[in-house]
Design an enzyme around this catalytic site. Structure first.
Site, PDB file in Angstrom:
ATOM      1  N   SER A 144     -54.318   2.463 -67.291  1.00  0.00           N
ATOM      2  CA  SER A 144     -54.064   3.945 -67.170  1.00  0.00           C
ATOM      3  C   SER A 144     -55.830   3.744 -66.431  1.00  0.00           C
ATOM      4  CB  SER A 144     -55.522   4.021 -68.797  1.00  0.00           C
ATOM      5  OG  SER A 144     -55.945   5.563 -69.211  1.00  0.00           O
ATOM      6  N   TYR A 157     -57.655   1.769 -76.936  1.00  0.00           N
ATOM      7  CA  TYR A 157     -56.712   1.612 -76.328  1.00  0.00           C
ATOM      8  C   TYR A 157     -57.965   1.512 -74.796  1.00  0.00           C
ATOM      9  CZ  TYR A 157     -54.465   5.046 -72.843  1.00  0.00           C
ATOM     10  OH  TYR A 157     -53.774   5.350 -71.647  1.00  0.00           O
TER      11      TYR A 157
END
Length: 268
Positions: A144, A157
């Protein structure tokens, strides 16, 4: 299209929808058999396999594993080994939980890290030795933009995605000299998408739209204005085309990278 993956098998985790499904279709179109995985009931699994085969894959078969549980990952990898083994491994399965650091419970932390990071560790440790024996292998980890930069309220995350980038770099170094140009070699890379049109973003899109009287497009524009200079989201198919290129023989010397597809987000 050139069938440069003919005779290869690809495992794509989290491939019943979104980016994972798009990648599975792209690899299948190039001739790879696809080991499909994800949270799916039998009908959903069958639908995903049918879509992948319709895209051109010679075969698509669903394999089940809970990415929080090493034992089930090991069982899945053993079953795939019996099916022919993964020449290409795409770790796409992941979850996000938006929460302030002080409110992130141990359960939230453990779940996000288990699925996003430990799950990839287990598939990689089991797949890479066989890839090395064959002289060809591709590991493509869908990290990401948050594997490169941080954002508030995303500590589990961000930690998982930074960890995934680091894990990938170590694996790339350890396997860089396996195989050769003729066989294709072993490469390990991360793709780091920014805002991409997937269901994982729906809660954030809806929240932003609510601030604009329910106008979804206005909500999306506001989200992108904060981070993504291009003002455009990526489509899953676009991420898939990069994964496909990374799987090609010509990509034998591109390893250990974390490639942002983020409209300039991490350039700022």
């Amino acid at each position: 299209m050139e069938q440069f993956l003919e005779g290869k098998t690809a495992l794509v985790t989290g491939s019943v929808q979104g980016i994972g499904l798009a990648i599975a279709k792209a690899l299948g179109r190039a001739g790879a058999r696809i080991a499909v995985h994800g949270l799916a009931d039998p009908d959903q699994a069958a639908k995903a396999c049918a879509e992948i085969e319709a895209a051109g894959a010679p075969q698509a078969r669903f394999f089940e594993a809970d990415m929080r549980e090493p034992e089930t990952i090991e069982a899945m990898m053993e079953a795939i080994a019996e099916w022919g083994g993964a020449d290409i491994l795409v770790n796409n399965a992941g979850i996000q939980h938006t929460v302030p650091l002080a409110e992130a419970t141990p359960a939230i932390w453990d779940t996000v890290l288990a699925i996003n990071l430990s799950g990839a560790f287990h598939t990689m440790r089991l797949a890479l030795p066989t890839m090395a024996d064959r002289g060809y292998g591709r590991v493509i980890n869908i990290a990401s933009v948050h594997g490169l930069v941080a954002s508030v309220h995303k500590s589990p995350y961000v930690a998982s995605k930074f960890g995934l980038v680091g894990l990938s770099k170590v694996a790339a170094l350890e396997y860089a000299d396996k195989g050769d140009r003729a066989s294709g070699g072993i490469t390990v890379n991360c793709i780091c998408p920014g805002w991409t049109e997937t269901t994982i973003l729906e809660p954030q899109i809806n929240a932003s739209a609510a601030e604009h009287d329910g106008d979804r497009e206005a909500g999306i524009r506001k989200m992108l204005a904060e981070k993504q200079p291009s003002g455009r989201m990526s489509a899953p198919d676009e991420i898939a085309e990069l994964a496909l290129w990374l799987s090609a023989p010509v990509a034998h010397n591109l390893t250990g990278t974390a490639i942002p597809v983020d409209g300039g987000w991490t350039t700022q």
